[in-house]
Design an enzyme around this catalytic site. Structure first.
Site, PDB file in Angstrom:
ATOM      1  N   GLY A  12      -8.172  17.896  -0.322  1.00 52.13           N
ATOM      2  CA  GLY A  12      -8.101  19.350  -0.151  1.00 52.13           C
ATOM      3  C   GLY A  12      -7.450  19.740   1.170  1.00 52.13           C
ATOM      4  N   GLU A  25       2.743   8.488   8.927  1.00 49.49           N
ATOM      5  CA  GLU A  25       3.178   7.999  10.257  1.00 49.49           C
ATOM      6  C   GLU A  25       4.684   8.141  10.485  1.00 49.49           C
ATOM      7  OE1 GLU A  25       2.714   3.380   8.901  1.00 49.49           O
ATOM      8  OE2 GLU A  25       3.151   3.732  10.995  1.00 49.49           O
ATOM      9  N   LYS A  54     -11.165  30.337   7.493  1.00 51.83           N
ATOM     10  CA  LYS A  54     -11.471  28.929   7.201  1.00 51.83           C
ATOM     11  C   LYS A  54     -12.467  28.353   8.183  1.00 51.83           C
ATOM     12  CE  LYS A  54      -8.002  27.522   4.269  1.00 51.83           C
ATOM     13  NZ  LYS A  54      -7.934  26.391   3.384  1.00 51.83           N
ATOM     14  N   MET A  70      -0.965   5.851   6.929  1.00 50.09           N
ATOM     15  CA  MET A  70       0.184   4.933   6.939  1.00 50.09           C
ATOM     16  C   MET A  70       1.306   5.423   6.033  1.00 50.09           C
ATOM     17  SD  MET A  70      -0.885   0.988   7.345  1.00 50.09           S
ATOM     18  CE  MET A  70      -0.783   0.289   8.987  1.00 50.09           C
ATOM     19  N   ILE A 117       0.837  -1.204   0.000  1.00 56.92           N
ATOM     20  CA  ILE A 117       0.000   0.000   0.000  1.00 56.92           C
ATOM     21  C   ILE A 117       0.870   1.253   0.000  1.00 56.92           C
ATOM     22  CG2 ILE A 117      -1.963  -1.115   1.162  1.00 56.92           C
ATOM     23  CD1 ILE A 117      -1.189   0.632   3.663  1.00 56.92           C
ATOM     24  N   ASP A 118       2.135   1.122   0.419  1.00 55.54           N
ATOM     25  CA  ASP A 118       3.013   2.295   0.515  1.00 55.54           C
ATOM     26  C   ASP A 118       3.500   2.816  -0.831  1.00 55.54           C
ATOM     27  OD1 ASP A 118       2.757   2.254   3.228  1.00 55.54           O
ATOM     28  OD2 ASP A 118       4.621   1.190   3.599  1.00 55.54           O
ATOM     29  N   SER A 159     -12.536  25.093   8.589  1.00 53.80           N
ATOM     30  CA  SER A 159     -11.837  23.915   9.138  1.00 53.80           C
ATOM     31  C   SER A 159     -10.488  23.808   8.452  1.00 53.80           C
ATOM     32  CB  SER A 159     -12.635  22.643   8.854  1.00 53.80           C
ATOM     33  OG  SER A 159     -12.686  22.415   7.454  1.00 53.80           O
TER      34      SER A 159
HETATM   35  O1  F6P Z   1       2.143  -2.135   4.542  1.00 54.78           O
HETATM   36  C1  F6P Z   1       3.099  -1.148   4.821  1.00 54.78           C
HETATM   37  C2  F6P Z   1       2.786  -0.513   6.116  1.00 54.78           C
HETATM   38  O2  F6P Z   1       1.495  -0.067   5.966  1.00 54.78           O
HETATM   39  C3  F6P Z   1       3.625   0.653   6.625  1.00 54.78           C
HETATM   40  O3  F6P Z   1       3.303   1.891   6.136  1.00 54.78           O
HETATM   41  C4  F6P Z   1       3.415   0.528   8.108  1.00 54.78           C
HETATM   42  O4  F6P Z   1       4.316   1.202   8.863  1.00 54.78           O
HETATM   43  C5  F6P Z   1       3.482  -0.934   8.291  1.00 54.78           C
HETATM   44  O5  F6P Z   1       2.856  -1.470   7.155  1.00 54.78           O
HETATM   45  C6  F6P Z   1       2.921  -1.471   9.535  1.00 54.78           C
HETATM   46  O6  F6P Z   1       2.782  -2.846   9.424  1.00 54.78           O
HETATM   47  P1  F6P Z   1       2.665  -3.883  10.613  1.00 54.78           P
HETATM   48  O7  F6P Z   1       1.767  -3.295  11.616  1.00 54.78           O
HETATM   49  O8  F6P Z   1       2.116  -5.096   9.957  1.00 54.78           O
HETATM   50  O9  F6P Z   1       4.038  -4.053  11.130  1.00 54.78           O
END
Ligand code: F6P
Length: 325
Positions: A189, A225, A216, A173, A130-131, A218
């Site tokens: 946005g 992360e 604004k 994430m 997903i990253d 909001s």
């Molecule tokens: O899949 C990648 C990812 O979403 C990272 O962005 C994230 O830090 C990590 O997985 C966390 O994965 P897990 O909780 O499985 O260690």
């Protein structure tokens, strides 16, 4: 090189929506060409422990739309050691398996590379995380779905933020990569986006929030992360200290971004890459990551795909600044 008769397949690392669609495509493409497929359960851990299941075309029915991975994923301490990889290769040989497909991101593809380098196993990676931070494919499987999930959540947060005139810090994430943050930030946005790849000037962020606060209803700040300020809670604390008048809330979206039905884009990508992995092997390609670059199927050598850092499109940094007035 021996003719391809029997393939193994595993999913590894963080699961990503669309992995099941890729499994289905591999199994059915192999079946179309008269090749047998063995599924490895629990990623590299299952490879070391020989946790194998036969997969026929009917075993992958009704999974194209499901998130997660039917083959499961796991962290494997054993596979990190050379003896573990030796055992994994021995298990493949014992089962008469000619080649292995690995559906996963950077860490998983590094494992595949080690298996080839040390044990001469024929491998092919399918770009899936997903990253979106693996080289060798403009988009990786799961990225589009994760962004859409985050986007829907941020839209909802905007509704409540506007009702109260609040500032929301939303953490998405991306431990090492800010693709999800940047792409969803623009689509939602957002007023500001913070990513691990770039050091932001927090004073400037505070100034911008202050200047705009009267106009604004909001503000949304999207924080990856792994951003350099230490995440959404820390950042919110700093801003609150400087601007006690602000009504601030924090929302961490977390693992819900990893689940859910894959979008059409991810199902299509996964189906194309699954088929291309099998047919690539048949054409003699190996030890590479199959992806799509500029609309075309590509096979990038494993070393290149795992070492090449994929950059967030530079124009997006400018775009977010320009649009978040
Ligand atoms: O899949 C990648 C990812 O979403 C990272 O962005 C994230 O830090 C990590 O997985 C966390 O994965 P897990 O909780 O499985 O260690």
């Amino acid at each position: 090189m021996s003719k391809l008769q029997h393939l193994a397949l595993l999913t590894s690392g963080g699961d990503a929506p669309g992995m099941n669609a890729a499994i289905r495509a591999v199994v059915r493409t192999a079946n179309f060409h008269g090749i047998r497929t063995t599924g490895v359960v629990d990623g590299y851990d299952g490879l070391v422990k020989k946790n194998f299941v036969q997969l026929g075309p009917r075993d992958v029915r009704n999974i194209v739309q499901r998130g997660g991975t039917i083959l499961r994923s796991a962290r494997s301490e054993a596979f990190l050691k050379p003896e573990g990889r030796e055992q994994a290769a021995a298990n493949l040989r014992e089962a008469d398996i000619d080649a292995l497909i690995i559906i996963g991101g950077g860490g998983s593809q590094s494992g595949a590379h080690a298996l080839t380098a040390e044990q001469n196993v024929r491998v092919m990676g399918i770009a899936s995380t997903i990253d979106n931070d693996l080289g060798g494919s403009d988009r990786t499987i799961g990225f589009d779905t994760a962004c859409n999930t985050a986007l829907e959540a941020i839209d909802r947060l905007r509704d409540t933020a506007s009702s109260y005139g609040r500032i929301f810090f939303v953490e998405v994430m991306g431990r090492d990569s800010g693709f999800i943050a940047m792409h969803t930030g623009i689509a939602a946005g957002a007023e500001y986006v913070l990513v691990p790849e770039r050091k932001e000037n927090v004073d400037e962020l505070i100034k911008a929030l202050q200047e705009r606060s009267s106009e604004k209803s909001s503000s949304i700040v999207v924080v990856a992360e792994g951003d350099q300020e230490g995440g959404a809670f820390k950042l919110a604390e700093v801003v609150k200290k400087n601007c006690p008048q602000f009504d601030i809330r924090v929302s961490v979206l977390g693992h819900l971004q990893r689940g859910g039905n894959p979008t059409m884009a991810d199902r299509l990508l996964a189906s194309r890459l699954g088929a291309a992995a099998v047919e690539g092997f048949m054409e003699g390609k190996q030890n590479c990551v199959v992806g799509i670059v500029k609309g075309e199927i590509t096979y990038t050598p494993h070393v290149e795909a795992i070492t090449q850092r994929k950059e967030i499109e530079p124009d997006l940094f400018r775009l977010i600044q320009m649009l978040a007035i």
